[in-house]
Scaffold this active site. Structure first.
Site, PDB file in Angstrom:
ATOM      1  N   PHE A 112      13.642   4.369  10.977  1.00 25.62           N
ATOM      2  CA  PHE A 112      12.272   4.074  10.570  1.00 25.62           C
ATOM      3  C   PHE A 112      11.546   5.378  10.245  1.00 25.62           C
ATOM      4  CE2 PHE A 112       8.011   2.345  10.776  1.00 25.62           C
ATOM      5  CZ  PHE A 112       8.194   1.074  10.258  1.00 25.62           C
ATOM      6  N   VAL A 113      10.941   5.419   9.063  1.00 21.31           N
ATOM      7  CA  VAL A 113      10.251   6.641   8.648  1.00 21.31           C
ATOM      8  C   VAL A 113       8.785   6.355   8.341  1.00 21.31           C
ATOM      9  CG1 VAL A 113      12.269   7.863   7.782  1.00 21.31           C
ATOM     10  CG2 VAL A 113      11.039   6.325   6.261  1.00 21.31           C
ATOM     11  N   ASP A 132       3.853   3.670   6.647  1.00 21.03           N
ATOM     12  CA  ASP A 132       3.134   3.469   7.904  1.00 21.03           C
ATOM     13  C   ASP A 132       4.011   2.896   9.015  1.00 21.03           C
ATOM     14  OD1 ASP A 132       3.356   0.787   6.743  1.00 21.03           O
ATOM     15  OD2 ASP A 132       1.968   0.192   8.330  1.00 21.03           O
ATOM     16  N   LYS A 189       0.793  -1.190   0.000  1.00 20.18           N
ATOM     17  CA  LYS A 189       0.000   0.000   0.000  1.00 20.18           C
ATOM     18  C   LYS A 189       0.846   1.270   0.000  1.00 20.18           C
ATOM     19  CE  LYS A 189      -3.307  -2.184   3.212  1.00 20.18           C
ATOM     20  NZ  LYS A 189      -2.407  -3.203   3.811  1.00 20.18           N
ATOM     21  N   GLY A 190       2.055   1.169   0.509  1.00 24.24           N
ATOM     22  CA  GLY A 190       2.838   2.365   0.822  1.00 24.24           C
ATOM     23  C   GLY A 190       3.079   3.322  -0.331  1.00 24.24           C
ATOM     24  N   GLU A 200       7.685   1.931  -6.060  1.00 24.08           N
ATOM     25  CA  GLU A 200       7.772   1.523  -4.651  1.00 24.08           C
ATOM     26  C   GLU A 200       7.889   2.755  -3.752  1.00 24.08           C
ATOM     27  OE1 GLU A 200       7.437  -0.547  -2.475  1.00 24.08           O
ATOM     28  OE2 GLU A 200       8.174  -2.547  -2.928  1.00 24.08           O
ATOM     29  N   ASP A 201       7.527   2.601  -2.489  1.00 25.57           N
ATOM     30  CA  ASP A 201       7.739   3.702  -1.551  1.00 25.57           C
ATOM     31  C   ASP A 201       9.135   3.638  -0.931  1.00 25.57           C
ATOM     32  OD1 ASP A 201       7.035   1.390  -0.205  1.00 25.57           O
ATOM     33  OD2 ASP A 201       5.927   2.416   1.369  1.00 25.57           O
ATOM     34  N   ASP A 204      14.449  -1.382   1.230  1.00 25.77           N
ATOM     35  CA  ASP A 204      15.187  -1.571   2.473  1.00 25.77           C
ATOM     36  C   ASP A 204      16.181  -2.725   2.255  1.00 25.77           C
ATOM     37  OD1 ASP A 204      15.840  -2.076   5.171  1.00 25.77           O
ATOM     38  OD2 ASP A 204      13.873  -1.538   5.879  1.00 25.77           O
ATOM     39  N   ARG A 216       0.144   7.065   7.510  1.00 30.11           N
ATOM     40  CA  ARG A 216       0.272   7.142   6.050  1.00 30.11           C
ATOM     41  C   ARG A 216      -0.187   8.507   5.528  1.00 30.11           C
ATOM     42  NH1 ARG A 216       1.302   1.866   4.092  1.00 30.11           N
ATOM     43  NH2 ARG A 216       0.230   0.208   5.195  1.00 30.11           N
TER      44      ARG A 216
HETATM   45  C1  PRP Z   1       7.534  -1.921   2.358  1.00 25.92           C
HETATM   46  C2  PRP Z   1       7.815  -1.397   0.961  1.00 25.92           C
HETATM   47  C3  PRP Z   1       8.416  -2.569   0.256  1.00 25.92           C
HETATM   48  C4  PRP Z   1       9.097  -3.335   1.362  1.00 25.92           C
HETATM   49  C5  PRP Z   1      10.553  -3.018   1.316  1.00 25.92           C
HETATM   50  O1  PRP Z   1       6.276  -2.525   2.375  1.00 25.92           O
HETATM   51  O2  PRP Z   1       6.654  -0.954   0.317  1.00 25.92           O
HETATM   52  O3  PRP Z   1       7.446  -3.347  -0.414  1.00 25.92           O
HETATM   53  O4  PRP Z   1       8.556  -2.880   2.610  1.00 25.92           O
HETATM   54  O5  PRP Z   1      11.248  -3.791   2.243  1.00 25.92           O
HETATM   55  P1  PRP Z   1      12.443  -4.741   1.830  1.00 25.92           P
HETATM   56  O6  PRP Z   1      13.318  -3.980   0.880  1.00 25.92           O
HETATM   57  O7  PRP Z   1      13.130  -5.018   3.153  1.00 25.92           O
HETATM   58  O8  PRP Z   1      11.881  -5.992   1.234  1.00 25.92           O
HETATM   59  P2  PRP Z   1       5.507  -2.855   3.742  1.00 25.92           P
HETATM   60  O9  PRP Z   1       5.787  -4.296   4.102  1.00 25.92           O
HETATM   61  O10 PRP Z   1       5.845  -1.826   4.765  1.00 25.92           O
HETATM   62  O11 PRP Z   1       3.980  -2.808   3.310  1.00 25.92           O
HETATM   63  P3  PRP Z   1       3.071  -1.534   2.923  1.00 25.92           P
HETATM   64  O12 PRP Z   1       3.636  -0.964   1.642  1.00 25.92           O
HETATM   65  O13 PRP Z   1       1.717  -2.126   2.717  1.00 25.92           O
HETATM   66  O14 PRP Z   1       3.123  -0.552   4.062  1.00 25.92           O
END
Ligand code: PRP
Length: 186
Positions: free
Chosen positions: A156-157, A163, A47-48, A103-104, A107, A169
């Protein structure tokens, strides 16, 4: 400015809404130039990335189409394990299309690596990645990022789509989550 609303006083802004908009406009302009004369198919990772997608879409002058994919990453502590479950797949074929995955945040890179492999098996004409945030110090799996909004340190942001336990969000800024609250996520 974040931190003004009740219950959000502890949050410190890392990037203001104005800074984000300026950077999003630059990225959209870069995409417009690189894909000139073609159409681009944006795939938003829910969702991000929904707010980043909406803003980048507004600034693009190219012919565009949009689709959404929703993934759930299994976590080991505070880190994604690389095991990803698709909870909503794309509605449309990407075969032969110029795709940009939106992507948001990247990581560990595990989620993005999984998604890129999945999409490449569906034979797009091309695949590029746009991420609002990049946290390279946490990388486990190398990934190629074509458009990056901001590189950030290992903190953490939240806000602008991102979120903490589904909260924050809606913040217009990207904010640092205080350590005390962050430690609760493990
Ligand atoms: C976040 C982001 C990526 C993932 C990145 O999603 O949107 O999909 O984490 O992490 P990584 O590089 O360690 O794999 P999240 O799980 O927070 O879900 P959301 O977008 O629904 O908040």
């Amino acid at each position: 400015m974040a931190g003004e609303k009740s219950g959000e006083k502890k949050l410190k802004s890392l990037f203001t809404a104005e800074q984000i908009q300026q950077r999003v406009r630059q990225i959209a302009s870069e995409i417009d130039q690189q894909y000139a004369g073609r159409s681009v198919h944006l795939v938003c990772v829910l969702k991000g990335a929904c707010i980043f997608l909406a803003d980048i879409l507004r600034h693009l002058r190219l012919e565009t189409s949009v689709d959404f994919i929703c993934v759930w990453s299994y976590e080991q502590g505070a880190t994604s394990s690389g095991e990803v479950r698709i909870t909503k797949d794309l509605d449309h074929s990407i075969a032969g299309r110029d795709v940009i995955l939106v992507e948001d945040i990247v990581d560990t890179g595990l989620t993005l690596n999984y998604l890129c492999q999945l999409l490449l098996r569906r034979n797009p004409q091309s695949l590029r990645v746009a991420t609002l945030l990049d946290k390279p110090s946490r990388r486990i799996q190398p990934v190629k990022l074509d458009y990056v909004g901001f590189e950030i340190p290992d903190h953490f942001v939240v806000g602008y789509g991102l979120d903490y336990q589904q909260r924050y969000r809606n913040l217009p800024d990207i904010c640092l989550l205080p350590d005390a609250e962050e430690s609760e996520r493990v």
